[in-house]
Write an enzyme that holds these catalytic residues in place. Structure first.
Site, PDB file in Angstrom:
ATOM      1  N   HIS A  12     172.739  62.985 -39.336  1.00 27.26           N
ATOM      2  CA  HIS A  12     173.057  61.560 -39.465  1.00 27.26           C
ATOM      3  C   HIS A  12     173.345  61.327 -40.938  1.00 27.26           C
ATOM      4  CE1 HIS A  12     172.532  57.154 -39.524  1.00 27.26           C
ATOM      5  NE2 HIS A  12     171.925  57.383 -40.675  1.00 27.26           N
TER       6      HIS A  12
ATOM      7  N   ASN B 257     174.230  66.298 -32.558  1.00 27.82           N
ATOM      8  CA  ASN B 257     175.282  66.672 -33.504  1.00 27.82           C
ATOM      9  C   ASN B 257     174.740  67.004 -34.890  1.00 27.82           C
ATOM     10  OD1 ASN B 257     174.759  64.138 -34.560  1.00 27.82           O
ATOM     11  ND2 ASN B 257     176.746  63.269 -34.029  1.00 27.82           N
TER      12      ASN B 257
END
Length: 141
Positions: free
Chosen positions: A117, A114
Protein backbone atom coordinates in the site's frame (compact mmCIF):
# COMPACT_ATOMS: atom_id res chain seq x y z
CA UNK A 1 11.91 18.53 -6.82
CA UNK A 2 11.19 18.33 -3.15
CA UNK A 3 12.03 15.93 -0.38
CA UNK A 4 8.89 14.48 1.12
CA UNK A 5 7.66 11.53 3.13
CA UNK A 6 5.10 8.89 2.30
CA UNK A 7 3.58 5.89 4.03
CA UNK A 8 4.22 2.41 2.70
CA UNK A 9 2.72 -0.81 4.02
CA UNK A 10 3.93 -4.27 3.13
CA UNK A 11 0.64 -6.15 3.34
CA UNK A 12 0.07 -9.57 4.95
CA UNK A 13 0.80 -11.47 1.73
CA UNK A 14 4.14 -9.69 1.34
CA UNK A 15 5.15 -10.34 4.94
CA UNK A 16 4.11 -14.00 5.04
CA UNK A 17 5.81 -14.64 1.68
CA UNK A 18 9.10 -13.21 3.05
CA UNK A 19 9.19 -10.29 0.62
CA UNK A 20 10.11 -7.59 3.17
CA UNK A 21 13.77 -7.39 2.16
CA UNK A 22 12.97 -7.53 -1.55
CA UNK A 23 10.42 -4.72 -1.29
CA UNK A 24 12.68 -2.50 0.81
CA UNK A 25 15.53 -3.07 -1.66
CA UNK A 26 13.27 -1.83 -4.47
CA UNK A 27 12.61 1.39 -2.56
CA UNK A 28 16.21 1.92 -1.47
CA UNK A 29 17.57 1.26 -4.97
CA UNK A 30 15.42 4.18 -6.16
CA UNK A 31 16.74 6.55 -3.46
CA UNK A 32 13.85 6.23 -1.01
CA UNK A 33 15.07 5.93 2.57
CA UNK A 34 13.22 4.04 5.29
CA UNK A 35 13.04 6.57 8.14
CA UNK A 36 10.58 4.60 10.31
CA UNK A 37 9.29 1.01 10.35
CA UNK A 38 7.05 -1.20 12.51
CA UNK A 39 6.09 -4.83 12.13
CA UNK A 40 2.61 -5.07 13.58
CA UNK A 41 -0.67 -6.93 13.58
CA UNK A 42 -3.52 -4.54 12.77
CA UNK A 43 -6.66 -4.84 14.85
CA UNK A 44 -10.04 -4.80 13.16
CA UNK A 45 -10.63 -1.33 14.60
CA UNK A 46 -7.34 0.00 13.20
CA UNK A 47 -8.02 -1.42 9.74
CA UNK A 48 -11.60 -0.09 9.75
CA UNK A 49 -10.41 3.39 10.69
CA UNK A 50 -7.45 3.43 8.31
CA UNK A 51 -9.53 2.29 5.34
CA UNK A 52 -12.62 4.25 6.42
CA UNK A 53 -12.57 6.19 3.15
CA UNK A 54 -13.68 2.95 1.48
CA UNK A 55 -16.43 2.15 4.00
CA UNK A 56 -19.25 2.39 1.45
CA UNK A 57 -17.40 0.36 -1.19
CA UNK A 58 -18.34 -3.30 -1.73
CA UNK A 59 -14.79 -4.51 -1.02
CA UNK A 60 -14.43 -2.73 2.35
CA UNK A 61 -15.20 -5.69 4.64
CA UNK A 62 -12.94 -8.02 2.64
CA UNK A 63 -10.16 -5.42 2.76
CA UNK A 64 -10.43 -5.08 6.54
CA UNK A 65 -10.45 -8.87 6.94
CA UNK A 66 -7.43 -9.22 4.65
CA UNK A 67 -5.41 -6.45 6.34
CA UNK A 68 -5.96 -8.09 9.73
CA UNK A 69 -5.18 -11.62 8.49
CA UNK A 70 -1.46 -11.40 9.31
CA UNK A 71 1.32 -9.00 10.23
CA UNK A 72 2.10 -5.92 8.15
CA UNK A 73 5.21 -3.76 7.96
CA UNK A 74 4.36 -0.08 8.11
CA UNK A 75 7.10 2.28 6.93
CA UNK A 76 7.77 5.93 6.35
CA UNK A 77 9.78 6.47 3.19
CA UNK A 78 11.63 9.71 2.52
CA UNK A 79 13.08 11.07 -0.70
CA UNK A 80 12.62 13.37 -3.66
CA UNK A 81 8.96 13.29 -4.66
CA UNK A 82 8.50 10.25 -2.42
CA UNK A 83 4.75 9.85 -2.99
CA UNK A 84 5.03 9.65 -6.78
CA UNK A 85 8.27 7.67 -6.62
CA UNK A 86 6.68 5.10 -4.29
CA UNK A 87 3.59 4.76 -6.46
CA UNK A 88 5.74 4.27 -9.56
CA UNK A 89 7.79 1.54 -7.85
CA UNK A 90 4.62 -0.20 -6.59
CA UNK A 91 2.78 -0.19 -9.92
CA UNK A 92 -0.95 -0.15 -10.60
CA UNK A 93 -3.32 -1.61 -8.00
CA UNK A 94 -4.36 -4.30 -10.46
CA UNK A 95 -1.19 -6.33 -11.07
CA UNK A 96 -2.36 -7.19 -14.60
CA UNK A 97 -2.21 -3.46 -15.40
CA UNK A 98 1.06 -2.78 -13.54
CA UNK A 99 4.18 -1.93 -15.52
CA UNK A 100 6.95 -4.48 -15.95
CA UNK A 101 9.45 -4.41 -13.09
CA UNK A 102 7.04 -2.98 -10.52
CA UNK A 103 6.42 -4.66 -7.17
CA UNK A 104 2.80 -5.48 -7.94
CA UNK A 105 3.54 -6.82 -11.43
CA UNK A 106 6.36 -9.00 -10.11
CA UNK A 107 4.85 -10.27 -6.84
CA UNK A 108 1.09 -9.63 -6.48
CA UNK A 109 -1.24 -12.60 -6.32
CA UNK A 110 -4.43 -10.55 -6.91
CA UNK A 111 -5.84 -7.03 -6.76
CA UNK A 112 -6.30 -7.45 -2.99
CA UNK A 113 -3.14 -9.44 -2.25
CA UNK A 114 -0.94 -6.98 -4.12
CA UNK A 115 1.92 -6.83 -1.60
CA UNK A 116 2.01 -3.10 -0.86
CA UNK A 117 0.00 0.00 0.00
CA UNK A 118 1.24 3.53 -0.62
CA UNK A 119 -0.14 6.99 0.04
CA UNK A 120 -1.80 8.56 -2.99
CA UNK A 121 -0.97 12.21 -2.23
CA UNK A 122 1.28 14.29 0.00
CA UNK A 123 -1.76 15.34 2.02
CA UNK A 124 -2.88 11.74 2.59
CA UNK A 125 0.71 10.72 3.31
CA UNK A 126 0.81 13.13 6.25
CA UNK A 127 -2.49 11.76 7.59
CA UNK A 128 -1.45 8.13 7.11
CA UNK A 129 1.98 8.63 8.65
CA UNK A 130 0.38 10.25 11.71
CA UNK A 131 -2.02 7.29 11.97
CA UNK A 132 0.84 4.82 12.51
CA UNK A 133 3.79 6.85 13.82
CA UNK A 134 4.51 9.62 16.28
CA UNK A 135 7.28 12.09 15.49
CA UNK A 136 9.77 10.47 17.90
CA UNK A 137 9.62 7.25 15.85
CA UNK A 138 10.72 8.93 12.63
CA UNK A 139 14.43 9.60 12.11
CA UNK A 140 16.42 11.64 9.63
CA UNK A 141 19.77 10.64 8.21
Amino acid sequence: MSTERTLSIIKPDGVTRSLIGTVIERFESQSLKVVAAKLQQLTTEQAQEFYGVHKERPFYNDLVKYMTSGPVLTMVLEGENAVLQNRTIMGATNPAEAAEGTIRRDFAESIEANVVHGSDSAENAAIEIDFFFNSSEIVSY
